[in-house]
Design a protein around this motif. Structure first.
Motif, PDB file in Angstrom:
ATOM      1  N   LEU A  51      -9.872 -67.707   4.472  1.00 33.32           N
ATOM      2  CA  LEU A  51     -10.104 -66.407   3.861  1.00 33.32           C
ATOM      3  C   LEU A  51      -8.794 -65.679   3.555  1.00 33.32           C
ATOM      4  CD1 LEU A  51     -13.134 -65.169   6.011  1.00 33.32           C
ATOM      5  CD2 LEU A  51     -13.176 -65.793   3.574  1.00 33.32           C
ATOM      6  N   SER A  52      -7.839 -65.745   4.470  1.00 30.75           N
ATOM      7  CA  SER A  52      -6.608 -64.979   4.289  1.00 30.75           C
ATOM      8  C   SER A  52      -5.569 -65.719   3.465  1.00 30.75           C
ATOM      9  CB  SER A  52      -6.016 -64.617   5.654  1.00 30.75           C
ATOM     10  OG  SER A  52      -5.667 -65.802   6.372  1.00 30.75           O
ATOM     11  N   LEU A  53      -5.314 -66.992   3.806  1.00 28.75           N
ATOM     12  CA  LEU A  53      -4.205 -67.716   3.197  1.00 28.75           C
ATOM     13  C   LEU A  53      -4.559 -68.237   1.805  1.00 28.75           C
ATOM     14  CD1 LEU A  53      -1.311 -68.699   3.642  1.00 28.75           C
ATOM     15  CD2 LEU A  53      -2.242 -70.774   4.685  1.00 28.75           C
ATOM     16  N   SER A  54      -5.790 -68.699   1.639  1.00 27.16           N
ATOM     17  CA  SER A  54      -6.156 -69.330   0.367  1.00 27.16           C
ATOM     18  C   SER A  54      -6.887 -68.381  -0.570  1.00 27.16           C
ATOM     19  CB  SER A  54      -7.037 -70.560   0.627  1.00 27.16           C
ATOM     20  OG  SER A  54      -6.334 -71.499   1.445  1.00 27.16           O
ATOM     21  N   LEU A  55      -7.811 -67.572  -0.008  1.00 30.06           N
ATOM     22  CA  LEU A  55      -8.615 -66.696  -0.846  1.00 30.06           C
ATOM     23  C   LEU A  55      -8.066 -65.265  -0.890  1.00 30.06           C
ATOM     24  CD1 LEU A  55     -12.178 -67.886   0.291  1.00 30.06           C
ATOM     25  CD2 LEU A  55     -10.856 -68.616  -1.721  1.00 30.06           C
ATOM     26  N   HIS A  56      -7.049 -64.965  -0.040  1.00 28.89           N
ATOM     27  CA  HIS A  56      -6.411 -63.647   0.030  1.00 28.89           C
ATOM     28  C   HIS A  56      -7.407 -62.534   0.356  1.00 28.89           C
ATOM     29  CE1 HIS A  56      -3.074 -65.835  -1.620  1.00 28.89           C
ATOM     30  NE2 HIS A  56      -3.709 -66.067  -2.772  1.00 28.89           N
ATOM     31  N   LYS A  57      -8.461 -62.897   1.088  1.00 31.80           N
ATOM     32  CA  LYS A  57      -9.438 -61.907   1.546  1.00 31.80           C
ATOM     33  C   LYS A  57      -9.084 -61.533   2.996  1.00 31.80           C
ATOM     34  CE  LYS A  57     -13.150 -63.651  -1.427  1.00 31.80           C
ATOM     35  NZ  LYS A  57     -14.534 -64.193  -1.483  1.00 31.80           N
ATOM     36  N   HIS A  58      -8.023 -60.753   3.136  1.00 30.28           N
ATOM     37  CA  HIS A  58      -7.462 -60.494   4.461  1.00 30.28           C
ATOM     38  C   HIS A  58      -8.384 -59.631   5.326  1.00 30.28           C
ATOM     39  CE1 HIS A  58      -3.721 -62.328   3.165  1.00 30.28           C
ATOM     40  NE2 HIS A  58      -3.816 -61.619   2.036  1.00 30.28           N
ATOM     41  N   VAL A  59      -9.044 -58.657   4.732  1.00 30.44           N
ATOM     42  CA  VAL A  59      -9.962 -57.827   5.514  1.00 30.44           C
ATOM     43  C   VAL A  59     -11.150 -58.657   5.972  1.00 30.44           C
ATOM     44  CG1 VAL A  59     -11.515 -55.849   5.430  1.00 30.44           C
ATOM     45  CG2 VAL A  59      -9.246 -55.696   4.391  1.00 30.44           C
ATOM     46  N   ASP A  60     -11.680 -59.511   5.078  1.00 36.55           N
ATOM     47  CA  ASP A  60     -12.800 -60.377   5.461  1.00 36.55           C
ATOM     48  C   ASP A  60     -12.400 -61.290   6.615  1.00 36.55           C
ATOM     49  OD1 ASP A  60     -14.267 -59.217   3.496  1.00 36.55           O
ATOM     50  OD2 ASP A  60     -14.104 -60.880   2.064  1.00 36.55           O
ATOM     51  N   ALA A  61     -11.174 -61.769   6.585  1.00 41.87           N
ATOM     52  CA  ALA A  61     -10.687 -62.628   7.671  1.00 41.87           C
ATOM     53  C   ALA A  61     -10.709 -61.867   8.995  1.00 41.87           C
ATOM     54  CB  ALA A  61      -9.275 -63.119   7.366  1.00 41.87           C
ATOM     55  N   LEU A  62     -10.257 -60.621   8.989  1.00 43.24           N
ATOM     56  CA  LEU A  62     -10.250 -59.836  10.216  1.00 43.24           C
ATOM     57  C   LEU A  62     -11.672 -59.550  10.685  1.00 43.24           C
ATOM     58  CD1 LEU A  62      -8.794 -58.181  12.376  1.00 43.24           C
ATOM     59  CD2 LEU A  62      -8.815 -56.233  10.804  1.00 43.24           C
ATOM     60  N   VAL A  63     -12.579 -59.185   9.749  1.00 39.67           N
ATOM     61  CA  VAL A  63     -13.973 -58.918  10.122  1.00 39.67           C
ATOM     62  C   VAL A  63     -14.578 -60.138  10.801  1.00 39.67           C
ATOM     63  CG1 VAL A  63     -16.288 -58.451   9.230  1.00 39.67           C
ATOM     64  CG2 VAL A  63     -14.319 -57.180   8.335  1.00 39.67           C
ATOM     65  N   CYS A  64     -14.344 -61.312  10.232  1.00 44.95           N
ATOM     66  CA  CYS A  64     -14.854 -62.555  10.812  1.00 44.95           C
ATOM     67  C   CYS A  64     -14.318 -62.759  12.229  1.00 44.95           C
ATOM     68  CB  CYS A  64     -14.460 -63.732   9.911  1.00 44.95           C
ATOM     69  SG  CYS A  64     -14.847 -65.352  10.617  1.00 44.95           S
ATOM     70  N   ALA A  65     -13.008 -62.563  12.389  1.00 40.20           N
ATOM     71  CA  ALA A  65     -12.395 -62.782  13.704  1.00 40.20           C
ATOM     72  C   ALA A  65     -12.938 -61.791  14.726  1.00 40.20           C
ATOM     73  CB  ALA A  65     -10.878 -62.658  13.596  1.00 40.20           C
ATOM     74  N   LEU A  66     -13.105 -60.521  14.327  1.00 37.71           N
ATOM     75  CA  LEU A  66     -13.611 -59.522  15.264  1.00 37.71           C
ATOM     76  C   LEU A  66     -15.043 -59.838  15.689  1.00 37.71           C
ATOM     77  CD1 LEU A  66     -12.224 -56.222  13.685  1.00 37.71           C
ATOM     78  CD2 LEU A  66     -11.577 -57.214  15.887  1.00 37.71           C
ATOM     79  N   GLU A  67     -15.841 -60.384  14.769  1.00 38.29           N
ATOM     80  CA  GLU A  67     -17.227 -60.720  15.096  1.00 38.29           C
ATOM     81  C   GLU A  67     -17.323 -61.950  15.988  1.00 38.29           C
ATOM     82  OE1 GLU A  67     -19.245 -61.226  11.421  1.00 38.29           O
ATOM     83  OE2 GLU A  67     -19.418 -59.080  10.989  1.00 38.29           O
ATOM     84  N   LYS A  68     -16.445 -62.922  15.751  1.00 43.59           N
ATOM     85  CA  LYS A  68     -16.595 -64.220  16.416  1.00 43.59           C
ATOM     86  C   LYS A  68     -15.689 -64.413  17.639  1.00 43.59           C
ATOM     87  CE  LYS A  68     -19.465 -65.337  13.143  1.00 43.59           C
ATOM     88  NZ  LYS A  68     -20.926 -65.339  13.430  1.00 43.59           N
ATOM     89  N   ASP A  69     -14.429 -63.989  17.537  1.00 50.51           N
ATOM     90  CA  ASP A  69     -13.473 -64.237  18.635  1.00 50.51           C
ATOM     91  C   ASP A  69     -12.309 -63.254  18.502  1.00 50.51           C
ATOM     92  OD1 ASP A  69     -11.634 -65.127  20.502  1.00 50.51           O
ATOM     93  OD2 ASP A  69     -11.974 -67.257  20.086  1.00 50.51           O
ATOM     94  N   VAL A  70     -12.309 -62.228  19.393  1.00 49.86           N
ATOM     95  CA  VAL A  70     -11.293 -61.187  19.275  1.00 49.86           C
ATOM     96  C   VAL A  70      -9.885 -61.729  19.527  1.00 49.86           C
ATOM     97  CG1 VAL A  70     -11.309 -60.397  21.685  1.00 49.86           C
ATOM     98  CG2 VAL A  70     -10.853 -58.753  19.844  1.00 49.86           C
ATOM     99  N   ASN A  71      -9.766 -62.820  20.276  1.00 56.31           N
ATOM    100  CA  ASN A  71      -8.437 -63.412  20.504  1.00 56.31           C
ATOM    101  C   ASN A  71      -7.844 -63.932  19.193  1.00 56.31           C
ATOM    102  OD1 ASN A  71      -8.254 -62.993  23.319  1.00 56.31           O
ATOM    103  ND2 ASN A  71      -9.625 -64.742  23.670  1.00 56.31           N
ATOM    104  N   ILE A  72      -8.746 -64.505  18.352  1.00 54.54           N
ATOM    105  CA  ILE A  72      -8.284 -64.955  17.039  1.00 54.54           C
ATOM    106  C   ILE A  72      -7.876 -63.746  16.196  1.00 54.54           C
ATOM    107  CG2 ILE A  72      -8.968 -66.099  14.890  1.00 54.54           C
ATOM    108  CD1 ILE A  72     -10.769 -67.919  16.526  1.00 54.54           C
ATOM    109  N   ALA A  73      -8.606 -62.625  16.370  1.00 61.16           N
ATOM    110  CA  ALA A  73      -8.269 -61.407  15.633  1.00 61.16           C
ATOM    111  C   ALA A  73      -6.858 -60.937  15.984  1.00 61.16           C
ATOM    112  CB  ALA A  73      -9.287 -60.306  15.939  1.00 61.16           C
TER     113      ALA A  73
END
Length: 698
Positions: A51-73
């Protein structure tokens, strides 16, 4: 995948999945398929990376990380704010970096649930990420979200307000920080970290809170409350940040007054001093460093006073503020004695660099206390400044005060600095004579070429030291002899216990050393461990004076005739050789008396004496060369007297050896040997045979 160990299968699916995930993150293309795989296998790091590196959807990447694994966030944000991606070695395309940071940060600020999730997961990490952003801005990062290259999407104030809303409870009075500590959320340490992070930004004016005074006062109260409870390193960090905040021009006078009231009872002395300095109250500011009760929490506080006054003087210079500089000068001169006691050298350095026109005033102010004045002069002289070295008034005053308060330092100072300093020799000599500083007086007499007077004073001092050493030897030897006698008596009465055996054996061993100590008569054997008494300070004084005499004689090796030089050396040698000869005659007489070689009419045979009253120094001065001992008047030596005579012989032998060893380096050997032979022309050569043989062998 699985591995078999002893028939048991251990599943390692998690490890294998991680390896597969890392491999898939390197795949280019088929992004929809990769996202589907990531959802199916719960590879959230892979999905965020796409989402972040290839699609440049940086906010979507953060939303995904916050929902699934805060450590990844957290990992995602940490890399993002540094311009990196979750894929190691792969950075975010430069043209997207600023946009990515801005949009992601704005989402966090505008979405309370997102910020709350991050804060409650790890406030420390969140604050650390904010600090990373602030540091990036200070370093001039073009891609920082704070860099003004157009419309700013998110500001520092926005971040501040968002965190403030979550962390600061304004319903609690600012002067009740203990209530903040008691709350379960937010953690008190997190609140402290919030204030410490944003205080420098407020101080610089980068952030102007809507309630700026409230922030300043709460920040001071919270930090002051936690000051006593933390370690030294953290306390210093707290003081540094509060100093920056409370001396900022962006802080109002009313906020400063309230903050000062919080500082005083908590002993944040450096901060309080900085605040007082802004009001030109330098005397009280300096005392903040010097008061004993302030030292406990800040061990280096007292020494820090000089850093403080130097910093303030630099500030005055940079701002061309003459009024403040004058106020500081006056304050320093009011506490001179206190500053001297802290570090006289540092004070002298400060006066020379920043108060050159006040130097004489400082000297006059300190003259009321001679000890304090001496400390200051010592600090001045320790600087090695040429203007001090060549100032006769300063040098003679220093020598005079040394004579009064630290006489043992006068001679070493004059010898070490003689060629580097200017001083009035007559005045210095008067001071040394007035305070009986003999070694320095000898040096100054010699310096004015009054060699005879110098040698006369030296010999007088050597004689005084010899009398003192002999008296001390008698006292210590008498005490030691009594200890031996008491130990022997206890053994006879009670029998040898293990402790008594140890003590008595030790005393007997020390006593037996007297019989062998004459075998060690080298120049270095003075006060050797073969002498069973402590010669101590008196022997050290005598050795010092003898060394001065040797130096005096040696310095004129090439300036005097052999006869003149011999006269100096022989005065020093005879001072020890003659008493040694007297002792030798006494021992010889005693051996003859005890062996029955004396006339049978001797009335004192069978009667003994310890010989303490037969002072060989006086006898050598008064009757040397005459028959000193009469069989009808002189008693035989007791065992105690024999041992004492051996000890004194050992002492004189060591000094004679020391002087002769130095003498042969300045005088022809024939002159030295001729002197000894002439002195013993009609006597046996016994006392000097081992000494001369030893010198000839070397």
């Amino acid at each position: 995948s699985s591995s078999v160990d002893g028939g048991h299968s251990t599943t390692t699916t998690s490890t294998a999945t991680t390896r597969v995930e890392m491999a898939l993150m390197h795949v280019q293309g088929n992004l929809n398929t990769l996202v589907a795989i990531a959802d199916e296998l719960q590879m959230w790091r892979l999905k965020c990376s796409i989402l972040s590196l290839s699609l440049h959807k940086h906010v979507d990447a953060l939303v995904c990380a916050l929902e699934k694994d805060v450590n990844i966030a957290f990992a995602y944000l940490e890399n993002l704010f540094q311009g990196k991606s979750l894929l190691e070695g792969k950075d975010i395309v430069p043209m997207y970096r600023k946009h990515a940071k801005e949009r992601t940060l704005k989402y966090i600020i505008d979405t309370p649930t997102a910020l709350s999730s991050l804060l409650k997961s790890s406030l420390g990490k969140t604050i650390q990420l904010i600090e990373t952003l602030l540091a990036a801005h200070e370093a001039g990062d073009y891609y920082s979200p704070w860099t003004n290259t157009g419309n700013i999407v998110v500001s520092k104030l926005d971040v501040f307000n968002a965190l403030h809303a979550h962390l600061v409870d304004t319903t609690i009075p600012f002067n009740h920080p203990w209530e903040v500590e008691r709350k379960r959320w937010p953690p008190y340490a997190s609140v402290v970290q919030f204030y410490l992070t944003f205080a420098p930004e407020v101080a610089k004016g980068e952030i102007v809170p809507a309630q700026c005074d409230d922030f300043v006062v709460r920040c001071t109260a919270i930090c002051a409350f936690s000051y006593e409870k933390t370690n030294l390193e953290k306390r210093r960090a707290i003081q540094s940040i509060l100093m920056v905040l409370l001396t900022s021009p962006h802080v109002s006078a009313s906020a400063l007054r309230t903050a000062e009231a919080e500082l005083r009872p908590k002993r944040l002395s450096r901060v309080l001093a900085a605040v007082l300095a802004r009001r030109l109250e330098f005397s009280e500011a300096i005392m903040c460093f010097l008061l004993p009760q302030n030292q406990e929490l800040d061990p280096g506080l007292k020494k820090g006073v000089f850093d403080f006054i130097v910093h303030e003087m630099h500030r005055c210079k940079d701002e061309n503020d003459q009024e403040t500089a004058n106020a500081l000068r006056i304050a320093v001169k009011q506490v001179l004695e206190d500053l001297v006691a802290v570090d006289a050298t540092a004070l002298a350095q400060f006066v020379f660099e920043y108060l050159p026109d006040d130097h004489r005033d400082v000297l006059r102010a300190l003259q009321g206390s001679t000890e304090t004045f001496l400390m200051y002069l010592r600090g001045m002289i320790g600087k090695g400044d040429r203007s001090v070295s060549e100032d006769k008034d300063i040098q003679n005053t220093y020598i005079r005060l040394l004579c009064l308060h630290d006489p043992t330092k006068v001679y070493p100072y004059l010898v070490a600095k003689d060629s580097d300093i200017l001083y009035d020799i007559g005045d210095a000599l008067d001071s040394c004579r007035r305070h009986n500083v003999t070694d320095a007086s000898i040096f100054l007499l010699e310096k004015t070429m009054q060699i005879g007077d110098a040698m006369g004073l030296l010999m007088s001092s050597v004689s005084s030291c010899m009398y003192a050493l002999r008296a001390d030897a008698i006292t210590n030897f008498d005490r030691f002899s009594k200890q031996v006698a008491e130990a022997t008596l206890r053994e006879k009465k009670t029998g040898p216990s293990q402790m008594n055996n140890t003590n008595s054996s030790s005393l007997r061993r020390n006593s037996s050393k007297i019989n062998v100590m004459m075998h060690d008569e080298s120049p270095n054997s003075i006060s050797s461990n073969k002498t069973p008494i402590d010669l101590g300070e008196k022997d050290s004084e005598l050795k010092k004076m003898v060394s001065i005499g040797i130096d005096l004689c040696t310095r004129y090796h090439s300036k005097l005739t052999i006869d003149q030089l011999s006269q100096l050396w022989f005065q020093l040698l005879d001072r020890f050789a003659k008493p040694k000869r007297v002792l030798f005659d006494r021992q010889t007489f005693d051996n003859s008396l005890k062996s029955g070689k004396m006339s049978k009419g001797g009335g004192n045979i069978g009667q003994t004496d310890d010989g303490f009253n037969d002072n060989e120094i006086e006898l050598a001065d008064q009757f040397f060369g005459e028959q000193l001992f009469d069989q009808h008047q002189t008693k035989a030596l007791s065992d105690k007297g024999v041992r004492f005579m051996d000890i004194m012989q050992h002492i004189y032998t060591a000094y004679v050896s020391l002087i002769l060893s130095s003498m042969v380096k300045s005088l022809p050997l024939s002159v030295v040997v001729g002197k000894i032979v002439a002195d013993n022309e009609h006597e046996k050569f016994g006392p000097f045979k081992p000494i001369v043989v030893g010198i000839l062998e070397t």
